[in-house]
Design a protein around this motif. Sequence first.
Motif, PDB file in Angstrom:
ATOM      1  N   LEU A  33       1.129  -1.664  -0.242  1.00  0.00           N
ATOM      2  CA  LEU A  33      -0.081   0.204  -0.249  1.00  0.00           C
ATOM      3  C   LEU A  33       1.057   1.256  -0.381  1.00  0.00           C
ATOM      4  O   LEU A  33       1.250   1.642   1.132  1.00  0.00           O
ATOM      5  CB  LEU A  33      -0.545   0.139   1.334  1.00  0.00           C
ATOM      6  CG  LEU A  33      -2.105  -0.763   1.544  1.00  0.00           C
ATOM      7  CD1 LEU A  33      -3.139  -0.586   2.700  1.00  0.00           C
ATOM      8  CD2 LEU A  33      -2.351  -1.227   0.122  1.00  0.00           C
ATOM      9  N   ASP A  34       1.214   1.814  -1.348  1.00  0.00           N
ATOM     10  CA  ASP A  34       2.450   3.139  -1.051  1.00  0.00           C
ATOM     11  C   ASP A  34       3.610   3.253  -0.463  1.00  0.00           C
ATOM     12  O   ASP A  34       3.933   3.739  -0.193  1.00  0.00           O
ATOM     13  CB  ASP A  34       1.181   4.320  -0.227  1.00  0.00           C
ATOM     14  CG  ASP A  34      -0.048   4.671  -1.823  1.00  0.00           C
ATOM     15  OD1 ASP A  34       0.255   4.752  -2.532  1.00  0.00           O
ATOM     16  OD2 ASP A  34      -1.518   4.696  -0.661  1.00  0.00           O
ATOM     17  N   GLY A  35       4.192   1.623  -0.822  1.00  0.00           N
ATOM     18  CA  GLY A  35       4.990   1.382  -0.046  1.00  0.00           C
ATOM     19  C   GLY A  35       5.277   0.875   1.127  1.00  0.00           C
ATOM     20  O   GLY A  35       6.728   0.326   1.582  1.00  0.00           O
ATOM     21  N   ASP A  36       4.677   1.007   2.439  1.00  0.00           N
ATOM     22  CA  ASP A  36       4.444  -0.520   3.248  1.00  0.00           C
ATOM     23  C   ASP A  36       3.444  -1.142   3.303  1.00  0.00           C
ATOM     24  O   ASP A  36       2.501  -1.055   1.872  1.00  0.00           O
ATOM     25  CB  ASP A  36       3.013   0.898   4.510  1.00  0.00           C
ATOM     26  CG  ASP A  36       4.029   2.346   4.399  1.00  0.00           C
ATOM     27  OD1 ASP A  36       5.340   2.095   5.108  1.00  0.00           O
ATOM     28  OD2 ASP A  36       2.659   3.135   4.884  1.00  0.00           O
ATOM     29  N   LEU A  37       4.025  -2.112   3.589  1.00  0.00           N
ATOM     30  CA  LEU A  37       3.813  -3.396   3.642  1.00  0.00           C
ATOM     31  C   LEU A  37       2.701  -4.146   4.352  1.00  0.00           C
ATOM     32  O   LEU A  37       3.425  -4.423   6.127  1.00  0.00           O
ATOM     33  CB  LEU A  37       5.033  -4.688   3.072  1.00  0.00           C
ATOM     34  CG  LEU A  37       5.773  -4.242   2.069  1.00  0.00           C
ATOM     35  CD1 LEU A  37       6.909  -5.408   1.773  1.00  0.00           C
ATOM     36  CD2 LEU A  37       5.384  -3.781   0.112  1.00  0.00           C
ATOM     37  N   TYR A  38       1.882  -4.885   4.562  1.00  0.00           N
ATOM     38  CA  TYR A  38       0.912  -5.031   5.089  1.00  0.00           C
ATOM     39  C   TYR A  38       0.673  -6.488   4.148  1.00  0.00           C
ATOM     40  O   TYR A  38       0.437  -7.333   3.963  1.00  0.00           O
ATOM     41  CB  TYR A  38      -0.659  -4.288   5.342  1.00  0.00           C
ATOM     42  CG  TYR A  38      -0.111  -3.605   5.816  1.00  0.00           C
ATOM     43  CD1 TYR A  38      -0.440  -2.308   7.174  1.00  0.00           C
ATOM     44  CD2 TYR A  38      -0.309  -1.690   4.818  1.00  0.00           C
ATOM     45  CE1 TYR A  38      -0.108  -1.726   7.384  1.00  0.00           C
ATOM     46  CE2 TYR A  38      -0.342  -0.909   5.004  1.00  0.00           C
ATOM     47  CZ  TYR A  38       0.188  -0.724   6.106  1.00  0.00           C
ATOM     48  OH  TYR A  38       0.933   0.710   6.475  1.00  0.00           O
ATOM     49  N   ALA A  39       0.377  -8.323   5.884  1.00  0.00           N
ATOM     50  CA  ALA A  39       0.503  -8.896   5.488  1.00  0.00           C
ATOM     51  C   ALA A  39      -0.581  -9.744   6.054  1.00  0.00           C
ATOM     52  O   ALA A  39      -1.630  -9.119   7.172  1.00  0.00           O
ATOM     53  CB  ALA A  39       1.476  -9.665   5.839  1.00  0.00           C
ATOM     54  N   ILE A  40      -2.118 -10.098   5.229  1.00  0.00           N
ATOM     55  CA  ILE A  40      -3.040 -10.690   6.115  1.00  0.00           C
ATOM     56  C   ILE A  40      -3.279 -12.008   5.799  1.00  0.00           C
ATOM     57  O   ILE A  40      -2.654 -12.673   4.191  1.00  0.00           O
ATOM     58  CB  ILE A  40      -4.353  -9.830   5.443  1.00  0.00           C
ATOM     59  CG1 ILE A  40      -4.205  -9.815   3.621  1.00  0.00           C
ATOM     60  CG2 ILE A  40      -3.782  -8.429   5.957  1.00  0.00           C
ATOM     61  CD1 ILE A  40      -5.262  -8.621   2.912  1.00  0.00           C
ATOM     62  N   GLU A  41      -4.578 -12.836   5.611  1.00  0.00           N
ATOM     63  CA  GLU A  41      -4.302 -14.090   5.726  1.00  0.00           C
ATOM     64  C   GLU A  41      -5.050 -14.484   4.573  1.00  0.00           C
ATOM     65  O   GLU A  41      -6.609 -13.333   4.706  1.00  0.00           O
ATOM     66  CB  GLU A  41      -5.505 -14.402   6.923  1.00  0.00           C
ATOM     67  CG  GLU A  41      -5.115 -16.705   6.550  1.00  0.00           C
ATOM     68  CD  GLU A  41      -5.908 -17.648   7.459  1.00  0.00           C
ATOM     69  OE1 GLU A  41      -6.067 -18.487   7.699  1.00  0.00           O
ATOM     70  OE2 GLU A  41      -6.097 -16.257   8.568  1.00  0.00           O
ATOM     71  N   ASP A  42      -5.314 -14.517   3.360  1.00  0.00           N
ATOM     72  CA  ASP A  42      -6.307 -14.997   2.264  1.00  0.00           C
ATOM     73  C   ASP A  42      -6.791 -15.639   2.198  1.00  0.00           C
ATOM     74  O   ASP A  42      -7.814 -16.476   1.130  1.00  0.00           O
ATOM     75  CB  ASP A  42      -4.187 -15.273   1.330  1.00  0.00           C
ATOM     76  CG  ASP A  42      -5.519 -15.028  -0.263  1.00  0.00           C
ATOM     77  OD1 ASP A  42      -6.288 -14.138   0.250  1.00  0.00           O
ATOM     78  OD2 ASP A  42      -4.803 -15.515  -1.906  1.00  0.00           O
ATOM     79  N   VAL A  43      -7.409 -15.461   3.087  1.00  0.00           N
ATOM     80  CA  VAL A  43      -9.410 -16.379   3.540  1.00  0.00           C
ATOM     81  C   VAL A  43      -9.672 -15.480   4.171  1.00  0.00           C
ATOM     82  O   VAL A  43     -10.040 -14.369   4.887  1.00  0.00           O
ATOM     83  CB  VAL A  43      -8.621 -17.430   4.590  1.00  0.00           C
ATOM     84  CG1 VAL A  43     -10.181 -18.021   5.234  1.00  0.00           C
ATOM     85  CG2 VAL A  43      -7.708 -18.388   3.957  1.00  0.00           C
ATOM     86  N   CYS A  44     -11.489 -15.241   3.527  1.00  0.00           N
ATOM     87  CA  CYS A  44     -12.303 -14.603   3.844  1.00  0.00           C
ATOM     88  C   CYS A  44     -13.146 -15.399   5.042  1.00  0.00           C
ATOM     89  O   CYS A  44     -13.441 -16.685   4.762  1.00  0.00           O
ATOM     90  CB  CYS A  44     -13.481 -14.021   2.841  1.00  0.00           C
ATOM     91  SG  CYS A  44     -14.944 -13.386   3.177  1.00  0.00           S
ATOM     92  N   THR A  45     -13.092 -14.917   5.959  1.00  0.00           N
ATOM     93  CA  THR A  45     -14.144 -15.173   7.068  1.00  0.00           C
ATOM     94  C   THR A  45     -15.198 -15.722   6.635  1.00  0.00           C
ATOM     95  O   THR A  45     -15.217 -16.012   7.811  1.00  0.00           O
ATOM     96  CB  THR A  45     -13.401 -14.510   7.743  1.00  0.00           C
ATOM     97  OG1 THR A  45     -14.480 -13.020   7.922  1.00  0.00           O
ATOM     98  CG2 THR A  45     -12.430 -14.502   8.983  1.00  0.00           C
ATOM     99  N   HIS A  46     -16.082 -14.801   5.884  1.00  0.00           N
ATOM    100  CA  HIS A  46     -17.311 -15.448   5.834  1.00  0.00           C
ATOM    101  C   HIS A  46     -17.248 -17.207   4.815  1.00  0.00           C
ATOM    102  O   HIS A  46     -18.582 -17.717   6.009  1.00  0.00           O
ATOM    103  CB  HIS A  46     -17.886 -14.454   5.046  1.00  0.00           C
ATOM    104  CG  HIS A  46     -19.552 -14.774   4.129  1.00  0.00           C
ATOM    105  ND1 HIS A  46     -19.452 -14.456   2.482  1.00  0.00           N
ATOM    106  CD2 HIS A  46     -20.266 -14.885   4.901  1.00  0.00           C
ATOM    107  CE1 HIS A  46     -20.554 -15.166   2.327  1.00  0.00           C
ATOM    108  NE2 HIS A  46     -21.142 -14.570   3.573  1.00  0.00           N
ATOM    109  N   ASP A  47     -16.306 -17.218   4.315  1.00  0.00           N
ATOM    110  CA  ASP A  47     -17.062 -18.327   3.127  1.00  0.00           C
ATOM    111  C   ASP A  47     -15.815 -19.305   3.183  1.00  0.00           C
ATOM    112  O   ASP A  47     -15.909 -19.779   2.591  1.00  0.00           O
ATOM    113  CB  ASP A  47     -17.900 -18.017   2.411  1.00  0.00           C
ATOM    114  CG  ASP A  47     -16.682 -17.766   1.186  1.00  0.00           C
ATOM    115  OD1 ASP A  47     -16.143 -17.143   1.519  1.00  0.00           O
ATOM    116  OD2 ASP A  47     -17.520 -17.088  -0.106  1.00  0.00           O
ATOM    117  N   GLY A  48     -14.896 -18.668   3.535  1.00  0.00           N
ATOM    118  CA  GLY A  48     -13.482 -19.393   3.155  1.00  0.00           C
ATOM    119  C   GLY A  48     -12.349 -19.279   1.767  1.00  0.00           C
ATOM    120  O   GLY A  48     -11.322 -19.778   1.691  1.00  0.00           O
ATOM    121  N   GLY A  49     -13.321 -17.759   1.417  1.00  0.00           N
ATOM    122  CA  GLY A  49     -12.871 -18.681  -0.144  1.00  0.00           C
ATOM    123  C   GLY A  49     -11.560 -17.122  -0.314  1.00  0.00           C
ATOM    124  O   GLY A  49     -11.303 -16.393   0.983  1.00  0.00           O
TER     125      GLY A  49
END
Length: 106
Positions: A33-49
């Motif tokens: 994001l504009d040079g700043d790095l962020y890590a998230i789990e690549d799983v939607c908590t709604h349905d696991g997609g």
Amino acid sequence: MMEWVRVCTLGELLPGEYQVAWDGDTPIAVVNLDGDLYAIEDVCTHDGGELTGGVIEGRQIECPRHGARFDIMTGAVLRPPATVPIATFPVKVEDGIVYTRDDRCD
């Protein structure tokens, strides 16, 4: 001790882009994001997609399946149908290589 997982080189992760790496069974998306790095789990908590492939606007990512929105920086739910936040993870850059890891306790 938790090991860092190599994601990509910094040059392969331009602003507005993401790369996905796996730490064991956990898919982790690192987003620039504009040079700043962020890590998230690549799983939607709604349905696991997968969240990747969804639209990134500002600091939000939209699940491509049902439109839930999450804050990439905090994991907070910004729009239903999801009600549970997504996990966030640490990111480090060392010698031009981007790393992340699932630092949650088992």
